[in-house]
Design a protein around this motif. Structure first.
Motif, PDB file in Angstrom:
ATOM      1  N   ALA A  55      32.468  18.197  44.628  1.00 61.83           N
ATOM      2  CA  ALA A  55      33.785  18.046  43.985  1.00 61.83           C
ATOM      3  C   ALA A  55      34.747  19.162  44.378  1.00 61.83           C
ATOM      4  N   GLU A  56      34.601  19.697  45.582  1.00 62.53           N
ATOM      5  CA  GLU A  56      35.420  20.839  45.970  1.00 62.53           C
ATOM      6  C   GLU A  56      36.920  20.532  45.985  1.00 62.53           C
ATOM      7  N   GLU A  57      37.285  19.270  46.146  1.00 65.29           N
ATOM      8  CA  GLU A  57      38.706  18.923  46.207  1.00 65.29           C
ATOM      9  C   GLU A  57      39.368  18.924  44.832  1.00 65.29           C
ATOM     10  N   THR A  58      38.578  18.821  43.773  1.00 62.64           N
ATOM     11  CA  THR A  58      39.161  18.663  42.430  1.00 62.64           C
ATOM     12  C   THR A  58      38.680  19.677  41.397  1.00 62.64           C
ATOM     13  N   ILE A  59      37.498  20.253  41.579  1.00 61.22           N
ATOM     14  CA  ILE A  59      36.862  20.984  40.491  1.00 61.22           C
ATOM     15  C   ILE A  59      37.646  22.211  40.035  1.00 61.22           C
ATOM     16  N   ASP A 114      26.706  22.471  38.839  1.00 61.15           N
ATOM     17  CA  ASP A 114      26.823  22.011  40.218  1.00 61.15           C
ATOM     18  C   ASP A 114      25.505  21.330  40.582  1.00 61.15           C
ATOM     19  N   ASP A 115      25.554  20.012  40.702  1.00 61.85           N
ATOM     20  CA  ASP A 115      24.343  19.222  40.870  1.00 61.85           C
ATOM     21  C   ASP A 115      23.947  19.101  42.343  1.00 61.85           C
ATOM     22  N   GLY A 116      23.607  20.239  42.949  1.00 64.70           N
ATOM     23  CA  GLY A 116      23.120  20.227  44.323  1.00 64.70           C
ATOM     24  C   GLY A 116      24.170  19.871  45.352  1.00 64.70           C
ATOM     25  N   SER A 117      25.400  20.292  45.132  1.00 57.69           N
ATOM     26  CA  SER A 117      26.482  19.960  46.073  1.00 57.69           C
ATOM     27  C   SER A 117      26.215  20.555  47.453  1.00 57.69           C
ATOM     28  N   SER A 118      26.632  19.825  48.485  1.00 54.96           N
ATOM     29  CA  SER A 118      26.503  20.309  49.860  1.00 54.96           C
ATOM     30  C   SER A 118      27.831  20.847  50.389  1.00 54.96           C
ATOM     31  N   GLY A 128      31.661  23.029  49.046  1.00 52.67           N
ATOM     32  CA  GLY A 128      31.993  24.310  48.434  1.00 52.67           C
ATOM     33  C   GLY A 128      32.334  24.233  46.958  1.00 52.67           C
ATOM     34  N   THR A 129      31.720  23.308  46.232  1.00 53.41           N
ATOM     35  CA  THR A 129      32.034  23.133  44.809  1.00 53.41           C
ATOM     36  C   THR A 129      31.911  24.436  44.035  1.00 53.41           C
ATOM     37  N   ALA A 130      30.774  25.112  44.126  1.00 53.81           N
ATOM     38  CA  ALA A 130      30.564  26.350  43.372  1.00 53.81           C
ATOM     39  C   ALA A 130      31.510  27.458  43.836  1.00 53.81           C
ATOM     40  N   ALA A 131      31.736  27.544  45.138  1.00 51.61           N
ATOM     41  CA  ALA A 131      32.605  28.584  45.686  1.00 51.61           C
ATOM     42  C   ALA A 131      34.038  28.436  45.183  1.00 51.61           C
ATOM     43  N   CYS A 132      34.467  27.220  44.918  1.00 52.80           N
ATOM     44  CA  CYS A 132      35.829  26.980  44.431  1.00 52.80           C
ATOM     45  C   CYS A 132      36.063  27.577  43.052  1.00 52.80           C
ATOM     46  N   LEU A 133      34.998  27.876  42.328  1.00 52.67           N
ATOM     47  CA  LEU A 133      35.120  28.369  40.960  1.00 52.67           C
ATOM     48  C   LEU A 133      35.092  29.893  40.875  1.00 52.67           C
ATOM     49  N   LYS A 134      34.898  30.566  42.014  1.00 53.13           N
ATOM     50  CA  LYS A 134      34.855  32.027  42.002  1.00 53.13           C
ATOM     51  C   LYS A 134      36.187  32.593  41.521  1.00 53.13           C
ATOM     52  N   GLY A 135      36.101  33.596  40.654  1.00 55.08           N
ATOM     53  CA  GLY A 135      37.306  34.212  40.102  1.00 55.08           C
ATOM     54  C   GLY A 135      37.774  33.591  38.813  1.00 55.08           C
ATOM     55  N   LEU A 136      37.214  32.431  38.440  1.00 55.66           N
ATOM     56  CA  LEU A 136      37.561  31.786  37.179  1.00 55.66           C
ATOM     57  C   LEU A 136      36.522  32.156  36.109  1.00 55.66           C
ATOM     58  N   PRO A 137      36.944  32.276  34.843  1.00 55.60           N
ATOM     59  CA  PRO A 137      36.002  32.614  33.764  1.00 55.60           C
ATOM     60  C   PRO A 137      35.146  31.408  33.374  1.00 55.60           C
ATOM     61  N   VAL A 138      34.317  30.995  34.316  1.00 63.58           N
ATOM     62  CA  VAL A 138      33.515  29.778  34.166  1.00 63.58           C
ATOM     63  C   VAL A 138      32.041  30.121  34.363  1.00 63.58           C
ATOM     64  N   ASN A 139      31.186  29.604  33.504  1.00 62.06           N
ATOM     65  CA  ASN A 139      29.744  29.699  33.712  1.00 62.06           C
ATOM     66  C   ASN A 139      29.331  28.604  34.687  1.00 62.06           C
ATOM     67  N   VAL A 140      28.468  28.939  35.628  1.00 61.43           N
ATOM     68  CA  VAL A 140      28.027  27.968  36.626  1.00 61.43           C
ATOM     69  C   VAL A 140      26.509  27.970  36.711  1.00 61.43           C
ATOM     70  N   ILE A 141      25.915  26.791  36.643  1.00 62.60           N
ATOM     71  CA  ILE A 141      24.496  26.600  36.917  1.00 62.60           C
ATOM     72  C   ILE A 141      24.390  25.655  38.108  1.00 62.60           C
ATOM     73  N   ARG A 142      23.563  26.013  39.089  1.00 60.72           N
ATOM     74  CA  ARG A 142      23.435  25.188  40.293  1.00 60.72           C
ATOM     75  C   ARG A 142      22.033  24.592  40.384  1.00 60.72           C
ATOM     76  N   HIS A 143      21.969  23.292  40.593  1.00 62.26           N
ATOM     77  CA  HIS A 143      20.711  22.632  40.939  1.00 62.26           C
ATOM     78  C   HIS A 143      20.476  22.812  42.438  1.00 62.26           C
ATOM     79  N   ARG A 144      19.241  23.044  42.819  1.00 63.03           N
ATOM     80  CA  ARG A 144      18.931  23.215  44.240  1.00 63.03           C
ATOM     81  C   ARG A 144      19.147  21.924  45.016  1.00 63.03           C
ATOM     82  N   GLU A 145      18.957  20.799  44.371  1.00 58.34           N
ATOM     83  CA  GLU A 145      19.169  19.506  45.016  1.00 58.34           C
ATOM     84  C   GLU A 145      19.873  18.573  44.043  1.00 58.34           C
ATOM     85  N   ASN A 146      20.432  17.508  44.579  1.00 58.83           N
ATOM     86  CA  ASN A 146      21.137  16.547  43.749  1.00 58.83           C
ATOM     87  C   ASN A 146      20.154  15.769  42.886  1.00 58.83           C
ATOM     88  N   CYS A 147      20.301  15.892  41.565  1.00 62.43           N
ATOM     89  CA  CYS A 147      19.371  15.275  40.619  1.00 62.43           C
ATOM     90  C   CYS A 147      19.983  14.092  39.883  1.00 62.43           C
TER      91      CYS A 147
END
Length: 220
Positions: free
Chosen positions: A12-16, A34-38, A40-59
């Motif tokens: 969801a890098e275009e919208t998240i 972040d459900d195992g995105s391939s 830059g979904t997680a990277a797009c959230l850097k600098g925002l006061p957001v908690n992020v949990i990443r799944h290693r693969e899409n579940c």
């Protein structure tokens, strides 16, 4: 504690980032799963006061939400608002959803797009109408949009049921298990920005609709 906000996201890098910025204006703590995105979904959230949990693969969306629910309960939140990360929901309605759930004593409160069903296309529109009719007829609750991902859930409900569906069917499973468990389900009308989110959604019309139908039959 109060209510937190959970957004499951996959590629969801275009919208998240925009969705997260708007959602944060509600003042609620925000978790993005972040459900195992391939991308830059997680990277797009850097600098925002957001908690992020990443799944290693899409579940699947259901598993992403279950990860979020476990996090919310572990942090002592009394309720959770969920919304999608593709920009179809209107974050300005988050306070309305949380306040209405508290006022009604709802264990699930659905932000309903029922008035926009005619804007949806093909199987998606037909299933939303039929599935919602089945749910209302079977449970007696005001469920006129059974597949909206914009919802409030009480911690009482999340502690009281066990979920197993990994994909989109989880949102049907939780409704049926809430009904069977004696929890309260309500809806309020909330217009989506994009009623038919097929262009950005990862929903697979035939396969996911089939899984949702089978979930309804299994738990009804």
């Amino acid at each position: 504690m109060g209510t937190c906000l959970i957004i499951p996201a996959y590629n969801a890098e275009e919208t998240i980032a925009d969705v997260a910025r708007e959602a944060l204006q509600s003042g609620l703590p925000l978790l993005v799963v972040d459900d195992g995105s391939s991308d830059g979904t997680a990277a797009c959230l850097k600098g925002l006061p957001v908690n992020v949990i990443r799944h290693r693969e899409n579940c699947g969306k259901g598993k992403a939400l279950q990860t979020g629910f476990a996090w919310a309960l572990a942090h002592g939140f009394a309720g959770v608002v969920t919304m999608d990360g593709d920009g179809q929901h209107d974050p300005s309605a988050i306070p309305l959803l949380a306040a209405s759930a508290a006022e009604r004593g709802s264990d699930i409160l659905i932000a309903s797009r029922a008035e926009q069903f005619r804007q949806m296309a093909g199987l998606r529109a037909s299933w939303n109408r039929f599935g919602s009719w089945c749910m209302e007829t079977r449970t007696g609750f005001d469920i006129n949009d059974s597949q909206s991902g914009f919802r409030y859930y009480s911690a009482r409900l999340l502690r009281g049921i066990k979920l197993s569906s990994a994909g989109y069917a989880m949102e049907m499973e939780i409704l049926l298990k809430a009904w069977r468990g004696g929890f309260r389900i309500d809806s309020i009308p909330v217009a989506a920005r994009v009623a038919d989110g097929r262009s950005t959604s990862h929903f697979r019309a035939v396969r996911d609709t089939w899984n949702i139908c089978m979930t309804f039959l299994r738990y009804m």
